[in-house]
Design a protein around this motif. Structure first.
Motif, short mmCIF file in Angstrom:
data_model
loop_
_atom_site.label_atom_id
_atom_site.label_comp_id
_atom_site.label_asym_id
_atom_site.label_seq_id
_atom_site.Cartn_x
_atom_site.Cartn_y
_atom_site.Cartn_z
N VAL A 154 0.85 -1.20 0.00
CA VAL A 154 0.00 0.00 0.00
C VAL A 154 0.88 1.24 0.00
CG1 VAL A 154 -1.66 1.37 1.34
CG2 VAL A 154 -2.00 -1.11 1.09
N ALA A 155 1.89 1.25 0.87
CA ALA A 155 2.79 2.41 0.95
C ALA A 155 3.50 2.64 -0.38
CB ALA A 155 3.82 2.20 2.07
N ARG A 156 4.04 1.58 -0.97
CA ARG A 156 4.74 1.71 -2.25
C ARG A 156 3.82 2.27 -3.34
NH1 ARG A 156 7.57 -2.75 -0.27
NH2 ARG A 156 6.04 -4.25 -0.99
N ARG A 157 2.61 1.76 -3.39
CA ARG A 157 1.66 2.22 -4.42
C ARG A 157 1.25 3.68 -4.20
NH1 ARG A 157 -2.37 -2.84 -5.85
NH2 ARG A 157 -0.74 -4.42 -6.02
N LEU A 158 0.99 4.04 -2.96
CA LEU A 158 0.60 5.43 -2.69
C LEU A 158 1.74 6.39 -3.02
CD1 LEU A 158 -1.43 5.08 0.63
CD2 LEU A 158 -2.32 5.47 -1.68
N LYS A 159 2.94 6.04 -2.63
CA LYS A 159 4.09 6.92 -2.88
C LYS A 159 4.49 6.92 -4.35
CE LYS A 159 4.63 8.71 1.14
NZ LYS A 159 4.51 10.13 1.38
N GLY A 160 4.14 5.86 -5.07
CA GLY A 160 4.48 5.77 -6.49
C GLY A 160 3.47 6.43 -7.41
N ASP A 161 2.37 6.90 -6.87
CA ASP A 161 1.31 7.54 -7.65
C ASP A 161 1.36 9.04 -7.39
OD1 ASP A 161 -1.15 8.60 -8.53
OD2 ASP A 161 -2.26 6.81 -7.96
N ARG A 162 1.53 9.82 -8.43
CA ARG A 162 1.64 11.28 -8.25
C ARG A 162 0.45 11.87 -7.52
NH1 ARG A 162 3.50 13.47 -13.97
NH2 ARG A 162 1.27 13.90 -13.92
N SER A 163 -0.72 11.28 -7.69
CA SER A 163 -1.92 11.85 -7.07
C SER A 163 -1.99 11.59 -5.56
CB SER A 163 -3.19 11.33 -7.75
OG SER A 163 -3.41 9.98 -7.43
N VAL A 187 11.81 -1.66 10.16
CA VAL A 187 11.76 -0.20 10.20
C VAL A 187 12.37 0.36 8.91
CG1 VAL A 187 12.51 1.87 11.42
CG2 VAL A 187 11.83 -0.18 12.71
N VAL A 188 13.51 -0.19 8.50
CA VAL A 188 14.16 0.25 7.25
C VAL A 188 13.24 -0.03 6.06
CG1 VAL A 188 16.09 -0.20 5.69
CG2 VAL A 188 16.49 0.02 8.16
N ARG A 189 12.67 -1.20 6.04
CA ARG A 189 11.79 -1.59 4.93
C ARG A 189 10.57 -0.66 4.84
NH1 ARG A 189 8.57 -7.22 4.72
NH2 ARG A 189 7.55 -6.91 2.73
N ALA A 190 10.02 -0.28 5.99
CA ALA A 190 8.88 0.64 6.00
C ALA A 190 9.28 2.00 5.45
CB ALA A 190 8.32 0.78 7.42
N ARG A 191 10.44 2.49 5.84
CA ARG A 191 10.93 3.77 5.31
C ARG A 191 11.16 3.68 3.80
NH1 ARG A 191 11.22 7.84 8.82
NH2 ARG A 191 11.75 7.31 10.94
N GLU A 192 11.74 2.58 3.36
CA GLU A 192 11.99 2.40 1.93
C GLU A 192 10.69 2.33 1.14
OE1 GLU A 192 14.47 -1.08 1.89
OE2 GLU A 192 16.30 0.09 2.18
N ALA A 193 9.63 1.83 1.76
CA ALA A 193 8.33 1.75 1.09
C ALA A 193 7.65 3.12 1.03
CB ALA A 193 7.42 0.75 1.81
N GLY A 194 8.12 4.06 1.86
CA GLY A 194 7.57 5.41 1.82
C GLY A 194 6.97 5.93 3.11
N CYS A 195 7.06 5.16 4.18
CA CYS A 195 6.51 5.61 5.46
C CYS A 195 7.45 6.61 6.12
CB CYS A 195 6.28 4.42 6.39
SG CYS A 195 5.07 3.25 5.76
N GLU A 196 6.89 7.71 6.56
CA GLU A 196 7.70 8.73 7.23
C GLU A 196 8.00 8.38 8.68
OE1 GLU A 196 6.03 10.78 3.70
OE2 GLU A 196 5.08 9.56 5.23
N LEU A 197 7.09 7.65 9.31
CA LEU A 197 7.26 7.25 10.71
C LEU A 197 6.93 5.78 10.89
CD1 LEU A 197 5.53 10.15 12.68
CD2 LEU A 197 7.97 9.71 12.51
N PHE A 198 7.45 5.20 11.95
CA PHE A 198 7.19 3.80 12.30
C PHE A 198 6.85 3.77 13.78
CE2 PHE A 198 7.99 -0.48 13.57
CZ PHE A 198 7.83 -1.27 12.44
N LEU A 199 5.65 3.31 14.10
CA LEU A 199 5.23 3.19 15.49
C LEU A 199 5.02 1.72 15.83
CD1 LEU A 199 2.59 6.08 15.70
CD2 LEU A 199 5.01 6.12 16.35
N GLU A 200 5.53 1.34 16.99
CA GLU A 200 5.42 -0.04 17.46
C GLU A 200 4.08 -0.27 18.14
OE1 GLU A 200 7.67 -2.92 20.71
OE2 GLU A 200 8.59 -1.04 20.12
N LYS A 201 3.43 -1.38 17.77
CA LYS A 201 2.20 -1.80 18.44
C LYS A 201 2.57 -2.57 19.70
CE LYS A 201 -0.96 -2.54 14.58
NZ LYS A 201 -1.73 -3.60 13.92
N PRO A 202 1.79 -2.49 20.72
CA PRO A 202 0.63 -1.63 20.85
C PRO A 202 1.06 -0.17 21.02
CG PRO A 202 0.99 -2.77 22.92
CD PRO A 202 2.01 -3.29 21.94
#
Length: 124
Positions: A62-71, A89-104
């Protein structure tokens, strides 16, 4: 400000939604990766709170697709995951996430991080 909560666990999703709505945020919800993509494309939220273990299309994709779409590339993404290995955490950033929060993750922490990321308070 509009926050899309993409989380398959209904209790978590609704808990975050209720808390954020109480602070004045507009909130939309998605339980699957497909729904998250559809709502993000339609609503153009300011922030997506993104569970990485969504059913169907996972949060990474989802992150990759959202960041890869100009809209949708400008939408801010906050990853939520119980998997907190450094490579996740690295993989999430590479996919386009600005932050990473640990559950819970407490709703107040989520609200604080949204505010820090976007730099503004909720507005109706």
């Amino acid at each position: 400000m509009l926050v899309l909560i993409a989380e398959d666990d209904a209790d978590n999703r609704e808990g975050y939604a209720e808390y954020l709505a109480g602070l004045g945020y507009r909130v939309a919800q998605a339980a699957t990766g497909e729904d998250a993509l559809a709502w993000a494309r339609e609503l153009k939220p300011d922030v997506v709170l993104l569970d990485l273990a969504l059913p169907g299309i996972d949060g990474w994709e989802v992150a990759r697709r959202l960041k890869g779409d100009r809209s949708t590339a400008e939408i801010r993404l906050i990853a939520l995951s119980a998997c907190v290995f450094p490579e996740d955490v690295v993989r999430a950033r590479e996919a386009g996430c600005e932050l990473f929060l640990e559950k819970p993750c407490y709703p107040q922490t989520v609200a604080d991080e949204i505010r820090n990321l976007v730099g503004q308070r909720a507005s109706v």
